[in-house]
Structures are given as structure tokens and as C-alpha cells.
Design a protein around this motif. Structure first.
Motif, PDB file in Angstrom:
ATOM      1  N   GLN A 208       0.821  -1.207   0.000  1.00 21.57           N
ATOM      2  CA  GLN A 208       0.000   0.000   0.000  1.00 21.57           C
ATOM      3  C   GLN A 208       0.861   1.265   0.000  1.00 21.57           C
ATOM      4  O   GLN A 208       0.441   2.307  -0.521  1.00 21.57           O
ATOM      5  CB  GLN A 208      -0.920   0.009   1.226  1.00 21.57           C
ATOM      6  N   ARG A 209       2.060   1.188   0.574  1.00 24.46           N
ATOM      7  CA  ARG A 209       2.942   2.360   0.604  1.00 24.46           C
ATOM      8  C   ARG A 209       3.364   2.786  -0.800  1.00 24.46           C
ATOM      9  O   ARG A 209       3.759   3.946  -1.015  1.00 24.46           O
ATOM     10  CB  ARG A 209       4.185   2.058   1.448  1.00 24.46           C
ATOM     11  N   ARG A 211       1.513   3.422  -3.085  1.00 21.60           N
ATOM     12  CA  ARG A 211       0.550   4.420  -3.555  1.00 21.60           C
ATOM     13  C   ARG A 211       0.871   5.833  -3.066  1.00 21.60           C
ATOM     14  O   ARG A 211       0.248   6.795  -3.510  1.00 21.60           O
ATOM     15  CB  ARG A 211      -0.858   4.051  -3.082  1.00 21.60           C
ATOM     16  N   ARG A 212       1.821   5.975  -2.156  1.00 26.07           N
ATOM     17  CA  ARG A 212       2.202   7.301  -1.680  1.00 26.07           C
ATOM     18  C   ARG A 212       2.928   8.066  -2.788  1.00 26.07           C
ATOM     19  O   ARG A 212       3.754   7.520  -3.513  1.00 26.07           O
ATOM     20  CB  ARG A 212       3.127   7.204  -0.469  1.00 26.07           C
ATOM     21  N   ALA A 213       2.592   9.331  -2.941  1.00 28.47           N
ATOM     22  CA  ALA A 213       3.231  10.149  -3.971  1.00 28.47           C
ATOM     23  C   ALA A 213       4.723  10.282  -3.677  1.00 28.47           C
ATOM     24  O   ALA A 213       5.104  10.814  -2.631  1.00 28.47           O
ATOM     25  CB  ALA A 213       2.575  11.527  -4.014  1.00 28.47           C
ATOM     26  N   PRO A 214       5.587   9.821  -4.578  1.00 27.51           N
ATOM     27  CA  PRO A 214       7.036   9.847  -4.332  1.00 27.51           C
ATOM     28  C   PRO A 214       7.657  11.155  -4.825  1.00 27.51           C
ATOM     29  O   PRO A 214       8.373  11.175  -5.835  1.00 27.51           O
ATOM     30  CB  PRO A 214       7.533   8.638  -5.128  1.00 27.51           C
ATOM     31  N   TRP A 215       7.400  12.250  -4.127  1.00 24.73           N
ATOM     32  CA  TRP A 215       7.869  13.558  -4.586  1.00 24.73           C
ATOM     33  C   TRP A 215       9.389  13.626  -4.703  1.00 24.73           C
ATOM     34  O   TRP A 215       9.926  14.493  -5.406  1.00 24.73           O
ATOM     35  CB  TRP A 215       7.373  14.659  -3.640  1.00 24.73           C
ATOM     36  N   ASN A 224       4.432   7.771 -13.522  1.00 23.03           N
ATOM     37  CA  ASN A 224       4.352   6.321 -13.704  1.00 23.03           C
ATOM     38  C   ASN A 224       3.813   5.631 -12.449  1.00 23.03           C
ATOM     39  O   ASN A 224       3.073   4.647 -12.551  1.00 23.03           O
ATOM     40  CB  ASN A 224       5.721   5.759 -14.074  1.00 23.03           C
ATOM     41  N   ARG A 225       4.199   6.132 -11.293  1.00 26.79           N
ATOM     42  CA  ARG A 225       3.654   5.572 -10.060  1.00 26.79           C
ATOM     43  C   ARG A 225       2.140   5.813  -9.999  1.00 26.79           C
ATOM     44  O   ARG A 225       1.381   4.924  -9.592  1.00 26.79           O
ATOM     45  CB  ARG A 225       4.338   6.220  -8.861  1.00 26.79           C
ATOM     46  N   PHE A 226       1.699   6.999 -10.401  1.00 23.80           N
ATOM     47  CA  PHE A 226       0.264   7.285 -10.480  1.00 23.80           C
ATOM     48  C   PHE A 226      -0.429   6.311 -11.423  1.00 23.80           C
ATOM     49  O   PHE A 226      -1.491   5.763 -11.111  1.00 23.80           O
ATOM     50  CB  PHE A 226       0.035   8.722 -10.951  1.00 23.80           C
ATOM     51  N   GLU A 233      -1.596   8.813  -3.104  1.00 21.15           N
ATOM     52  CA  GLU A 233      -1.956   9.353  -1.799  1.00 21.15           C
ATOM     53  C   GLU A 233      -0.869  10.321  -1.349  1.00 21.15           C
ATOM     54  O   GLU A 233       0.319  10.069  -1.522  1.00 21.15           O
ATOM     55  CB  GLU A 233      -2.081   8.229  -0.773  1.00 21.15           C
ATOM     56  N   THR A 234      -1.277  11.440  -0.776  1.00 20.77           N
ATOM     57  CA  THR A 234      -0.338  12.394  -0.212  1.00 20.77           C
ATOM     58  C   THR A 234      -1.024  13.063   0.980  1.00 20.77           C
ATOM     59  O   THR A 234      -2.155  12.715   1.326  1.00 20.77           O
ATOM     60  CB  THR A 234       0.113  13.422  -1.268  1.00 20.77           C
ATOM     61  N   SER A 235      -0.348  13.996   1.604  1.00 14.46           N
ATOM     62  CA  SER A 235      -0.927  14.713   2.736  1.00 14.46           C
ATOM     63  C   SER A 235      -0.681  16.200   2.571  1.00 14.46           C
ATOM     64  O   SER A 235       0.350  16.619   2.031  1.00 14.46           O
ATOM     65  CB  SER A 235      -0.325  14.237   4.069  1.00 14.46           C
TER      66      SER A 235
END
Length: 311
Positions: A208-209, A211-215, A224-226, A233-235
Motif C-alpha cells: 500500500q505504501r 501508492r504514496r506520492a514519491p515527490w 508512472n507511479r500514479f 496518496e499524499t498529505s
């Protein structure tokens, strides 16, 4: 005997039953949240369990495809063939030995490339332009058995997992039927070809991690991750945000700064700084439990200021 856990499993199983009238004696999927042999509650019930119940087919949960309980059950049933589609775990030699004709797996990758679970998501997240679907015979080496059938699967430059899954599903349905027919017509083992070990690659570990936006990556890699999840997912301000649409802003050169920094609006998108001075433009967002919003509506509702951080 049918093993499957993820999205491609039930369509393939349905094809075996409807097109070949196979006698499915047991289905097996990896259980979720402590779900065991027969029952579960709510969203923790695997889709394969729901299908099995609807078609009056016995089901059991097995997390690793190797447990003694599974081996005992298969020994009792004495199946002709084990069919594996999107199960996500290799089967042990002891499990394979319970079936008279051994095992057959359909893998959504162009083996020997991308061996392992979540191969379609891995193909997208690594930016591949094509992958494939492969039918192969199971042996003791995970995802490494001889290939029976293989077809190419094109990946468009902006395809997401939601676009790729229907094409992979249809190809998987066709291939599982053709492969079982091919085995059924031949008393001897049909012609196969060995996998080229020099060309092999493994699927990276995806949780699941992922899915975190890898800025901290460059914007094309963020995109590509999207694509591999059709969201990120981000905050923002200590509250979760789902990114539902976006693209790299290839014409933008971001300033030196901390990745994840909001740079303002660019052509109707929220510009976020990524590694190497690249910029990702967010088009649609959603606070969990709320309605999706365009970038323009989101910036007004949240009163964003340049320098705010997505983390």
C-alpha cells in the motif's frame, strides 16, 4: 483446482467454467484480515470466495500455497490439474505433486521479465511500453517454468492500471482456455520453451505504501507511479489527499527547493516540485470522504499558498 487472489483470477475461473465446463473441485485464495476456511465479513471477503459461494464450489484460504492443511486437502481431492491465475505466491513442490497433470499458471507479464506478484503495476510504474501475458508450466522454481503460450500486451503512454486491466483480463481469459485445451488434447506434455534466465527480472515489492506520492523522484517517475494505481496518496496540512489525475509539466523548470513544495497554478494544475527541478501538475484531487475537486476548486477551498507542502 484453482488458485487466485487478485483482479484477473475470477474472470479466468469464470472462463474455465463457462467455456470449458471444467469441474472445479476447490478454489484457493490468500485470505485477508484473519479470514480462514469458510467465512468472512464485509470487504475482507476475497472476490474468489464470493464467486465460489455463488457457484457452490468449496473454497479455502492459503497464504503461501505450501501449508500442510492445503496439502492434506489436495491429497484428499486428488485433482487432475492445478490452475493458478493472479494468486501472488509460488506453489510448493508438495502441492504440485498432488495433481496428476501438475500445474499451469497464467502470469500477466512477458516472462522471464517481471516475475512475481503485481506484475502489471510494476510494468506501469517502471514506464514499460509493452508487457505480455504468459501461460507456463509450474515447477519448483517460482515463475520460472517452461512457457506454453505467450502474447504481447501494448501499454499506451498514458495508460493507467484501469486501462490495462480490461485488456489483460481478456487476454488471460483466452489464454487460460487455450492452455487447458492444449493440455487436455495431449496425453504427452505439449511443446514448451524454456525461459531465458539471462533476461529475467523480478517484480519489486509492492505494498500500500507504493501508492504514496514519491515527490523525491522526478516528475515522470511520479506519473508512472500514479499510472500503476490510477491514483496517488499524499498529505496536506496533516490531512490525507487523493490525487485522481495529473501529468508531468515537462515545459516547467522548478526552482531549487524541497520536493513536495506547492509552486502555484500552471495551466489549471497545482504545480508540485519533484526531484531534479521537475514539476508534476495535479489536475483532480479528493479529500477522503468528500467529493472530487478540480485543481482550481481545491486551491480555493483549501486557500493554498505558494510554499505549502505536499508530503
Amino acid at each position: 483446482m484453482f488458485f487466485g487472489t487478485h483482479e484477473l483470477a475470477v474472470p479466468a475461473l469464470d472462463a474455465l467454467r463457462s467455456e470449458l465446463d471444467c469441474n472445479i473441485v476447490l478454489t484457493v485464495s490468500r485470505p485477508f484480515a484473519g479470514l480462514e476456511d469458510a467465512e468472512g465479513v464485509g470487504s475482507d471477503i476475497p472476490e474468489l470466495r464470493t464467486w465460489s459461494k455463488a457457484h457452490d464450489v468449496p473454497w479455502m484460504g492459503s497464504d503461501d500455497g505450501a501449508g500442510q492443511k492445503l496439502i492434506d486437502r489436495l491429497t484428499e481431492l486428488s485433482p487432475d490439474l492445478l490452475v493458478v491465475v493472479d494468486y501472488g505466491r509460488p506453489l510448493s513442490a508438495e502441492v504440485l505433486a498432488t495433481a496428476a497433470r501438475g500445474g499451469l499458471e497464467i502470469q500477466a507479464s512477458a516472462l522471464p521479465k517481471l516475475r512475481g506478484e503485481h506484475a502489471l503495476r510494476a510494468a506501469l510504474s517502471t514506464g514499460l511500453k509493452k508487457t505480455g501475458v504468459t501461460a507456463y508450466r509450474l515447477d519448483e522454481s517460482p515463475w520460472a517454468g517452461p512457457i506454453l503460450l505467450q502474447e504481447e500486451l501494448e501499454i499506451g503512454p498514458h495508460d493507467t492500471i484501469d486501462d490495462l486491466l480490461p485488456a489483460a483480463e481478456e487476454l488471460t481469459r483466452q489464454m487460460v482456455v487455450e492452455a487447458v485445451q492444449k493440455l487436455d488434447r495431449n496425453k504427452r506434455e505439449p511443446k514448451t520453451r524454456a525461459q531465458n534466465e539471462r533476461s529475467k527480472s523480478e517484480v519489486p515489492y509492492i505494498t500500500q505504501r507504493h501508492r504514496r506520492a514519491p515527490w523525491s523522484l522526478e516528475a515522470p517517475e511520479v506519473y508512472n507511479r500514479f499510472r500503476s494505481h490510477a491514483l496517488l496518496e499524499t498529505s496536506l496540512s496533516y490531512r490525507s489527499v487523493l490525487i485522481l489525475g495529473g501529468r508531468p509539466l515537462t515545459w516547467e523548470d522548478g526552482p531549487y527547493g524541497v520536493t513536495g513544495t506547492f509552486l502555484g497554478m500552471r495551466q489549471g494544475r497545482l504545480a508540485v516540485l519533484c526531484a531534479g527541478g521537475t514539476v508534476f501538475g495535479i489536475e483532480r484531487l479528493e479529500r477522503p470522504g468528500e467529493e472530487p475537486q478540480t485543481a482550481s476548486d481545491f486551491i480555493r477551498a483549501e486557500q493554498l499558498s505558494i510554499g505549502d507542502m505536499f508530503v
